[in-house]
Write a protein that holds these residues in place. Structure first.
Motif, PDB file in Angstrom:
ATOM      1  N   SER A   1       0.829  -1.204   0.000  1.00 11.74           N
ATOM      2  CA  SER A   1       0.000   0.000   0.000  1.00 11.74           C
ATOM      3  C   SER A   1       0.865   1.257   0.000  1.00 11.74           C
ATOM      4  N   PHE A   2       2.053   1.165   0.614  1.00 10.46           N
ATOM      5  CA  PHE A   2       2.961   2.315   0.529  1.00 10.46           C
ATOM      6  C   PHE A   2       3.339   2.581  -0.928  1.00 10.46           C
ATOM      7  N   PHE A   3       3.612   1.494  -1.657  1.00  9.48           N
ATOM      8  CA  PHE A   3       3.983   1.653  -3.057  1.00  9.48           C
ATOM      9  C   PHE A   3       2.864   2.350  -3.841  1.00  9.48           C
ATOM     10  N   LEU A   4       1.616   2.030  -3.501  1.00 14.86           N
ATOM     11  CA  LEU A   4       0.508   2.679  -4.196  1.00 14.86           C
ATOM     12  C   LEU A   4       0.416   4.158  -3.842  1.00 14.86           C
ATOM     13  N   VAL A   5       0.747   4.503  -2.587  1.00 12.54           N
ATOM     14  CA  VAL A   5       0.782   5.932  -2.238  1.00 12.54           C
ATOM     15  C   VAL A   5       1.794   6.639  -3.130  1.00 12.54           C
ATOM     16  N   VAL A   6       2.957   6.006  -3.311  1.00 15.76           N
ATOM     17  CA  VAL A   6       3.990   6.594  -4.161  1.00 15.76           C
ATOM     18  C   VAL A   6       3.486   6.716  -5.601  1.00 15.76           C
ATOM     19  N   ARG A   7       2.897   5.638  -6.110  1.00 17.78           N
ATOM     20  CA  ARG A   7       2.357   5.669  -7.478  1.00 17.78           C
ATOM     21  C   ARG A   7       1.364   6.815  -7.634  1.00 17.78           C
ATOM     22  N   LEU A   8       0.487   6.910  -6.648  1.00 13.02           N
ATOM     23  CA  LEU A   8      -0.586   7.895  -6.738  1.00 13.02           C
ATOM     24  C   LEU A   8      -0.013   9.308  -6.781  1.00 13.02           C
ATOM     25  N   TRP A   9       0.880   9.610  -5.843  1.00 10.64           N
ATOM     26  CA  TRP A   9       1.318  11.005  -5.720  1.00 10.64           C
ATOM     27  C   TRP A   9       2.474  11.342  -6.631  1.00 10.64           C
ATOM     28  N   PHE A  10       3.368  10.392  -6.879  1.00 13.27           N
ATOM     29  CA  PHE A  10       4.506  10.721  -7.728  1.00 13.27           C
ATOM     30  C   PHE A  10       4.172  10.542  -9.208  1.00 13.27           C
ATOM     31  N   ASP A  11       3.343   9.536  -9.530  1.00  9.27           N
ATOM     32  CA  ASP A  11       3.097   9.248 -10.944  1.00  9.27           C
ATOM     33  C   ASP A  11       1.794   9.838 -11.450  1.00  9.27           C
ATOM     34  N   VAL A  12       0.702   9.681 -10.680  1.00 11.63           N
ATOM     35  CA  VAL A  12      -0.590  10.129 -11.193  1.00 11.63           C
ATOM     36  C   VAL A  12      -0.736  11.634 -11.035  1.00 11.63           C
ATOM     37  N   MET A  13      -0.434  12.150  -9.864  1.00 10.19           N
ATOM     38  CA  MET A  13      -0.672  13.579  -9.630  1.00 10.19           C
ATOM     39  C   MET A  13       0.496  14.249  -8.911  1.00 10.19           C
ATOM     40  N   PRO A  14       1.647  14.338  -9.571  1.00  2.69           N
ATOM     41  CA  PRO A  14       2.834  14.875  -8.903  1.00  2.69           C
ATOM     42  C   PRO A  14       2.690  16.340  -8.498  1.00  2.69           C
ATOM     43  N   GLY A  15       1.830  17.081  -9.174  1.00  2.00           N
ATOM     44  CA  GLY A  15       1.746  18.501  -8.861  1.00  2.00           C
ATOM     45  C   GLY A  15       0.637  18.850  -7.897  1.00  2.00           C
ATOM     46  N   MET A  16      -0.033  17.806  -7.356  1.00  2.00           N
ATOM     47  CA  MET A  16      -1.271  18.069  -6.643  1.00  2.00           C
ATOM     48  C   MET A  16      -1.085  18.203  -5.133  1.00  2.00           C
ATOM     49  N   LEU A  17       0.006  17.628  -4.609  1.00  4.15           N
ATOM     50  CA  LEU A  17       0.114  17.516  -3.156  1.00  4.15           C
ATOM     51  C   LEU A  17       0.308  18.887  -2.508  1.00  4.15           C
ATOM     52  N   GLY A  18       1.194  19.688  -3.059  1.00  6.16           N
ATOM     53  CA  GLY A  18       1.405  21.031  -2.512  1.00  6.16           C
ATOM     54  C   GLY A  18       2.202  21.005  -1.222  1.00  6.16           C
ATOM     55  N   GLY A  19       2.675  22.151  -0.829  1.00 10.00           N
ATOM     56  CA  GLY A  19       3.551  22.239   0.332  1.00 10.00           C
ATOM     57  C   GLY A  19       2.885  21.768   1.607  1.00 10.00           C
ATOM     58  N   ALA A  20       1.643  22.237   1.853  1.00 10.87           N
ATOM     59  CA  ALA A  20       0.977  21.893   3.110  1.00 10.87           C
ATOM     60  C   ALA A  20       0.742  20.394   3.198  1.00 10.87           C
ATOM     61  N   GLY A  21       0.284  19.802   2.098  1.00  9.22           N
ATOM     62  CA  GLY A  21       0.022  18.354   2.090  1.00  9.22           C
ATOM     63  C   GLY A  21       1.298  17.586   2.352  1.00  9.22           C
ATOM     64  N   ALA A  22       2.372  18.007   1.702  1.00 14.62           N
ATOM     65  CA  ALA A  22       3.638  17.292   1.871  1.00 14.62           C
ATOM     66  C   ALA A  22       4.112  17.388   3.319  1.00 14.62           C
ATOM     67  N   GLN A  23       3.970  18.575   3.922  1.00 18.26           N
ATOM     68  CA  GLN A  23       4.370  18.720   5.319  1.00 18.26           C
ATOM     69  C   GLN A  23       3.511  17.840   6.229  1.00 18.26           C
ATOM     70  N   LEU A  24       2.215  17.738   5.883  1.00 12.52           N
ATOM     71  CA  LEU A  24       1.323  16.896   6.694  1.00 12.52           C
ATOM     72  C   LEU A  24       1.766  15.440   6.634  1.00 12.52           C
ATOM     73  N   PHE A  25       2.044  14.953   5.409  1.00 11.17           N
ATOM     74  CA  PHE A  25       2.517  13.565   5.270  1.00 11.17           C
ATOM     75  C   PHE A  25       3.775  13.367   6.104  1.00 11.17           C
ATOM     76  N   GLY A  26       4.699  14.343   5.970  1.00  8.80           N
ATOM     77  CA  GLY A  26       5.944  14.242   6.707  1.00  8.80           C
ATOM     78  C   GLY A  26       5.701  14.243   8.210  1.00  8.80           C
ATOM     79  N   ALA A  27       4.756  15.081   8.668  1.00 15.10           N
ATOM     80  CA  ALA A  27       4.478  15.167  10.108  1.00 15.10           C
ATOM     81  C   ALA A  27       3.924  13.836  10.616  1.00 15.10           C
ATOM     82  N   LEU A  28       3.038  13.224   9.822  1.00 21.25           N
ATOM     83  CA  LEU A  28       2.517  11.918  10.236  1.00 21.25           C
ATOM     84  C   LEU A  28       3.650  10.902  10.311  1.00 21.25           C
ATOM     85  N   GLY A  29       4.540  10.963   9.318  1.00 16.65           N
ATOM     86  CA  GLY A  29       5.685  10.060   9.325  1.00 16.65           C
ATOM     87  C   GLY A  29       6.540  10.286  10.561  1.00 16.65           C
ATOM     88  N   ALA A  30       6.806  11.573  10.869  1.00 16.50           N
ATOM     89  CA  ALA A  30       7.633  11.893  12.029  1.00 16.50           C
ATOM     90  C   ALA A  30       6.969  11.409  13.308  1.00 16.50           C
TER      91      ALA A  30
END
Lengths: 113, 510, 97, 313, 95
Positions: free
Chosen positions: B267-296
């Motif tokens: 499922s992690f691989f699908l997250v990567v597929r989704l955000w890096f391949d399908v919609m690379p420009g969609m996440l935006g700074g806030a979304g990326a920070q949120l993902f990172g914060a959850l990871g942290a």
């Protein structure tokens, strides 16, 4: 508002309803039921997508319709497996709960939180 | 708009290997199911190594050609049909997962092997078939080029993984399996509703076609959010991790290894597929920070709870929760501030190396823990004294796995964390560097606790319950060594992971 | 001819719909479970019968008409048996709350 | 506002009300009955969405089979110690807000369709004659997206294996613990003698009609499964033990044949899961027939549960 | 003709809705079991009316399946409601 949108809103409401049941109801069987409700709401969204795209003499786009059929069968299989698990749990412990504190087991299951 | 000759959708010369990677496991499952008994084990022991050969062929092919392999199933091109595609990302993952599968198969032969002449038994029959099913599902996740096919793959994975959790039938594992199943089903249904919305907006679910049309509009954003939440639940990213520790800790050792090393990566691989391949420009700074914060948060929480565990298998399971966190640090680090796009180099490479080195290291550690459990009859950390003397190879494998988790050179974990740290410097996001370093510190603490107990002399002479077969120890050690040596790929072609990345193609064509 | 058939359809379907209403009224008004069960199945089956009868002229071809009648028969038979089964359960256990 | 849209609104309100009731009911038994009614109503909704194939599937699986499964579970759980702890009000409130958010998000997505609605329907119809099929949904399932359909059958087999693997070790190879009537009940027996012949005809019809009109292997297989279960519940046939070779063969026959034809396509046609020109329709019909049987047996056994009795020698 | 048939379908739907409202508000299980019966007849009638109104014969097949599965569901209701003396005892399987 056309029929497709109406059923789409119905699907959205069912997803919310199913999710609510899944989160709040403590009994596993009721969770499974709520999951099925949630699933059927999702399927309705597919149906709306299909209906909206009606073209060339068809009542709807066959591609999402075919996907729903696949997904319905998968959801049934999931339900069967979940229910088998609940019943087996009942056989083993005499109860059917998901919360680990009431479980007879103390070693592995009780350690989280 | 891309012109027509840019469409990459034609079966490439060696595309047929992609079909084999899915047909072989499927045929294996069906054949084992009908033949039953010892055949399940025999078929698995033949097919899993051939899966490794197959994955290697695909990797070499992708590497040498520098392009992705494509197979058009049924000769129907997307959007109507389904394409299978192997890029560097999928080929690298496939090879490492195949190594893990082979090692697990060798390891499991001791626990789930059937003696000649004995009747078909429940656990072995189920185990070997489920193992092949997970292998097939993972291959489909790596190769699938269509979001609905990937949904089917996710379900294959769920249905193969959940029964593994409760293979020994104890009440607490049944409960863990039920909870896992409910989380997994919720995850896949949320993913499914996302695909419905995406289809409604673009009338295709093909990853490549979608990536060209995707627009930031309400339906797409809702779809992306729901799919991501669903996949997070399946990956057990904090705070949706509650199902993971009891499920992974309660399963039989071979199953734990597969679940922790392989299944969550799907499922992690699908997250990567989704955000890096399908919609690379969609996440935006806030979304990326949120993902990172959850990871942290996952890193800190998982490590702290792991430190408090009294039982080895639970400690390792919580360590998985923490290590999953690292995978999500790639999102803020891969975001290119100028273009707002997720870049498919640097941090992503680090994330994938983290995924594969964790896969090998964690599988080795769960196997080692399983051997310790078998030898002692328990896995209470406080009472491990003397085990290092009794099972030196096992403890060595466990320690090597820990080296990779902590991120000491030359391990794969070191390389991954190094690349991620580099990315924090390059993007000026020092706070993620703190998290990475703190995570390494925590990991060394709990590794130290376990190892210091293990090498401590035992009060009473240690009596082992069963003799542990050498080949089981060897399987664990081999995986740990793989994880340790993965860091050395830095000297070689680390950029294989970037082969066939859509952004590199797009850049080239512009 | 078409007109006559259409009028027939309207009449029969209307009558059928009325019986469905009657069944529901019975469901609301009758005091105990068994009579309600009785009222519901009998009256609704009659309603369905009339609807089927009314739709026969609209059916496409003999096969279509045959299918309609088959469906009615199926509902009729299974309904009767299932009612008996439910009633049997009530007799054994009482109307469990 | 036409009569039709009033009908649709009424249907939607009814579906939501019954759905809410089945979530909110106190008694599990009543909740499940609410769910069965909900499933049957939903099939009417699918008819209104012009998705007759789905309506058939929903009527069969959503209402009938899932309801039967859950009712079986309710009967066993009836005397079990549940947990009386209800979720606390703050948690329910928070969950309610969260779910409302999700529903609102979906509603926004539904209410904002793209200006030009994209569709694959023309493309699907255009290529359909090549397969000789008349039903576009069957075309998607067995021609364009055959890979998904094939793998979904593997999912069914895995789910069944998952259910079986829950058996205690010594019960392996035994008989599924389907609750059956021990004492012959004349009315039930009569129903179990009456309904299955009709059901089998319907199943054959579904499978046969599926090539050109709504229907197909899923629907036919589900009818078969229901009829088989009915006969077993009434005690007219015994539940087979899971170690039977014929049973396992039947279970995998459909996906096996599908897979074999798919592989043959690599040699005889252009690609995996492609059909040789001119032979598409007979091959698909062959696959559908085999799948109908396999799905019937698989769904029936899924509902029958894990083995709980040892086979008598 | 079509609008009359739609109206009739709507009318039957209303009676079903009323019936369900009453049934599901009562507490006795036997009342609840009538719900499938209600849908078995009423739902079939609605579908047949819709089939005739939209001139889509395949809808009749849905009515056929609905009839079949309403009966099946009712058997499941009864099986679930009837007590344990009717069933084959579950084997005394423990650990």
């Amino acid at each position: 508002m056309n029929a497709a949108t109406l059923f789409g809103l119905c699907g959205a409401a069912l997803v919310g309803l199913g999710l609510y049941g899944l989160v709040t109801n403590p009994e596993p069987l009721r969770k499974i039921l709520a999951f099925n409700l949630l699933g059927s709401g999702v399927f309705l969204v597919f149906g709306v997508v299909a209906k909206r795209a009606a073209a060339s003499g068809l009542g709807g786009d066959p591609v999402p319709q075919a996907m729903v059929i696949t997904a319905i069968v998968v959801a049934f299989a999931a339900t069967a497996m979940a229910i088998a698990l609940v019943l087996r749990l009942l056989q083993e412990t005499g109860r059917s709960t998901l919360s680990s504190d009431t479980s007879a087991a103390t070693d592995t299951a009780g350690a989280d939180s | 708009m891309p012109d027509a000759n840019l469409l990459p959708d034609a079966t490439t010369t060696d595309g047929v290997f992609l079909v084999l990677a899915i047909v072989l496991p499927a045929a294996g499952v069906l054949l084992s199911f009908v033949l039953g008994g010892r055949y399940a084990e025999r078929i698995a022991l033949v097919l899993l190594p051939s899966g490794f050969i197959l994955a290697t062929i695909i990797l070499v092919d992708v590497w040498q050609s520098g392009h992705r392999l494509v197979y058009i199933v049924g000769d129907w091109k997307p959007p109507l049909g389904i394409a299978l595609r192997a890029d560097g990302l999928s080929a690298a993952m496939m090879v490492v997962m195949a190594i893990v599968f082979c090692a697990v198969a060798i390891f499991a032969y001791a626990d789930f092997g059937t003696r000649a002449g004995s009747a078909e038994a429940r656990a072995p029959f189920a185990f070997w078939i489920l193992l092949m099913a997970i292998w097939g599902a993972m291959n489909l996740i790596f190769l699938g080029g269509d979001l609905f096919t990937l949904y089917v793959a996710l379900e294959l994975l769920t249905f193969a993984a959940v029964p593994l959790v409760c293979l020994d039938g104890r009440a607490e594992t049944l409960q863990a399996a039920l909870r896992y199943l409910i989380f997994a089903l919720l995850g896949s249904i949320l993913y499914l509703v996302g695909t419905a919305l995406l289809y409604g907006s673009y009338a295709t679910l093909d990853i490549v076609l979608l990536s060209r049309q995707i627009r930031a509009e309400p339906a797409t954003l809702v779809a992306a959010a729901l799919m991501t939440i669903g996949l997070f639940a399946k990956t057990a990213l904090f705070p949706l991790h509650l199902w993971l520790p009891p499920a992974h800790a309660g399963a039989p050792a071979a199953a734990s290894a597969v679940l922790s090393a392989v299944v969550v990566k799907g499922s992690f691989f699908l997250v990567v597929r989704l955000w890096f391949d399908v919609m690379p420009g969609m996440l935006g700074g806030a979304g990326a920070q949120l993902f990172g914060a959850l990871g942290a948060a996952a890193i800190i929480f998982g490590s702290v709870v792991a430190l408090q565990q009294q039982r080895l298998k639970l400690l390792i399971a919580y360590s998985t929760v923490a290590q999953i966190g690292y995978l999500f640090l790639i999102f803020p680090l891969a975001l290119d501030a100028a273009s707002g796009q997720l870049q498919g180099s640097g941090a992503l490479t680090g994330g994938i190396i983290q995924a594969i080195s964790h896969a090998t290291a964690k599988a080795a550690m769960f196997m080692a823990a399983g051997l310790i459990y078998a030898a002692l009859g328990h896995d209470r950390i406080a009472e491990l004294g003397g085990i290092a003397r009794a099972l030196p190879m096992t403890i060595f494998a466990f320690a090597l796995g820990g080296v990779s988790l902590i991120g000491l050179p030359p391990s794969g974990g070191f390389l991954a964390k190094w690349i991620l740290l580099e990315a924090t410097v390059a993007t000026g996001q020092w706070w993620w560097a703190l998290v990475i370093l703190a995570g390494g510190l925590f990991t060394s603490c709990y590794m130290f606790i376990v190892l210091s107990r293990a090498v401590a002399p035992s009060g009473a002479p240690l009596k082992l319950k069963t003799a542990v077969p050498k080949y089981q120890e060897a399987a664990a050690l081999a995986l740990a060594l793989t994880s340790l040596l993965l860091g050395l790929v830095a000297l070689g072609p680390i950029d294989i992971i970037e082969v066939g990345r859509p952004d590199s193609i797009m850049v080239g064509s512009r | 001819m078409r007109l006559v058939l259409d009028i027939f359809t309207v009449l029969a379907v209307s009558a059928g719909a009325f019986f469905f209403l009657a069944g529901t009224v019975g469901l609301i008004r009758f005091p105990d479970a068994l009579t309600r069960l009785h009222a519901l199945t009998k009256v609704d089956n009659l309603g369905l019968g009339l609807v089927v009868l009314g739709l026969l002229p609209q059916a496409n071809g003999l096969f279509g008409a045959l299918k309609l009648v088959t469906i009615w028969l199926l509902v009729q038979l299974s309904g009767a048996i299932v009612t008996q089964l439910i009633a049997g359960t009530v007799r054994q256990h009482g109307p469990r709350e | 506002m036409t009569i039709l849209s009033i009908f649709d609104i009424g249907l939607v309100v009814l579906i939501l009300a019954v759905g809410a009731a089945s979530i909110g009911m106190r008694e599990a038994f009543s909740a499940v009955i609410g769910f069965v009614v909900y499933g049957l109503l939903l099939s009417i909704a699918w008819v209104r969405l012009s998705a007759v194939d789905v309506a058939l599937t929903e009527a069969a699986i959503g209402g009938g089979m899932t309801g039967m499964l859950m009712l079986g579970a309710v009967a066993r759980l009836r005397f079990a110690k549940g947990n009386d702890s209800r979720t606390s009000l703050p948690v329910r409130l928070a969950a309610g807000i969260l779910c409302a958010l999700v529903a609102a998000g979906l509603a926004i997505a539904v209410l904002s369709p793209p200006e030009v609605i994209p569709t694959l329907a023309p493309m699907a119809m255009e290529n359909l004659p090549q397969s000789g099929l008349g039903n576009p949904v069957a075309g998607v399932l067995f021609v364009y997206r055959a890979l998904d359909t094939l793998l979904e059958k593997v999912v069914l087999i895995l789910a069944l294996l998952g259910v079986w693997s829950l058996a205690p070790d010594r019960m392996w190879g035994g008989i599924p613990g389907l609750r059956v009537y021990a004492q012959p009940n004349s009315k039930l027996t009569f129903l179990a003698q009456l309904l299955p012949p009709v059901g089998i005809v319907v199943a054959v019809y579904m499978c046969w009609v599926g090539a050109k009109e709504p229907g197909g292997a899923f629907q036919g297989g589900t009818v078969l499964a229901a009829m088989w279960l009915l006969v077993m519940i009434a005690g007219l046939t015994s539940v087979p033990s899971i170690s039977q070779r014929w049973l396992r063969l039947l279970l995998v026959a459909g996906p096996m044949i599908f897979l074999a034809i798919g592989i043959a396509g690599m040699v005889l046609a252009n690609a995996f899961l492609a059909y040789p020109a001119g032979y598409a329709k007979p091959l698909i019909v062959a696959v559908e027939v085999a799948l109908t049987l396999s799905i019937g047996v698989a769904l029936g056994l899924l509902a029958a549960g894990p083995p709980e009795r040892v086979q008598r020698p | 003709m079509a609008s009359f048939l739609f109206a009739a379908a709507g009318f039957v739907l209303t009676t079903i809705a009323l019936g369900l409202l009453v049934i599901l508000r009562r507490r006795a299980e036997v009342d609840h079991m009538m719900a499938a019966q209600l849908l078995g007849t009423g739902g079939v009638a609605i579908l047949l009316l819709l089939a005739a109104a939209t001139e889509a014969p395949p809808i009749v097949d849905v009515a056929l399946l609905l009839a079949l599965f309403a009966a099946f569901a009712a058997v499941a209701f009864v099986r679930s409601a009837s007590g344990s003396e009717h069933e084959v005892q579950d084997t005394a399987s423990g650990r």
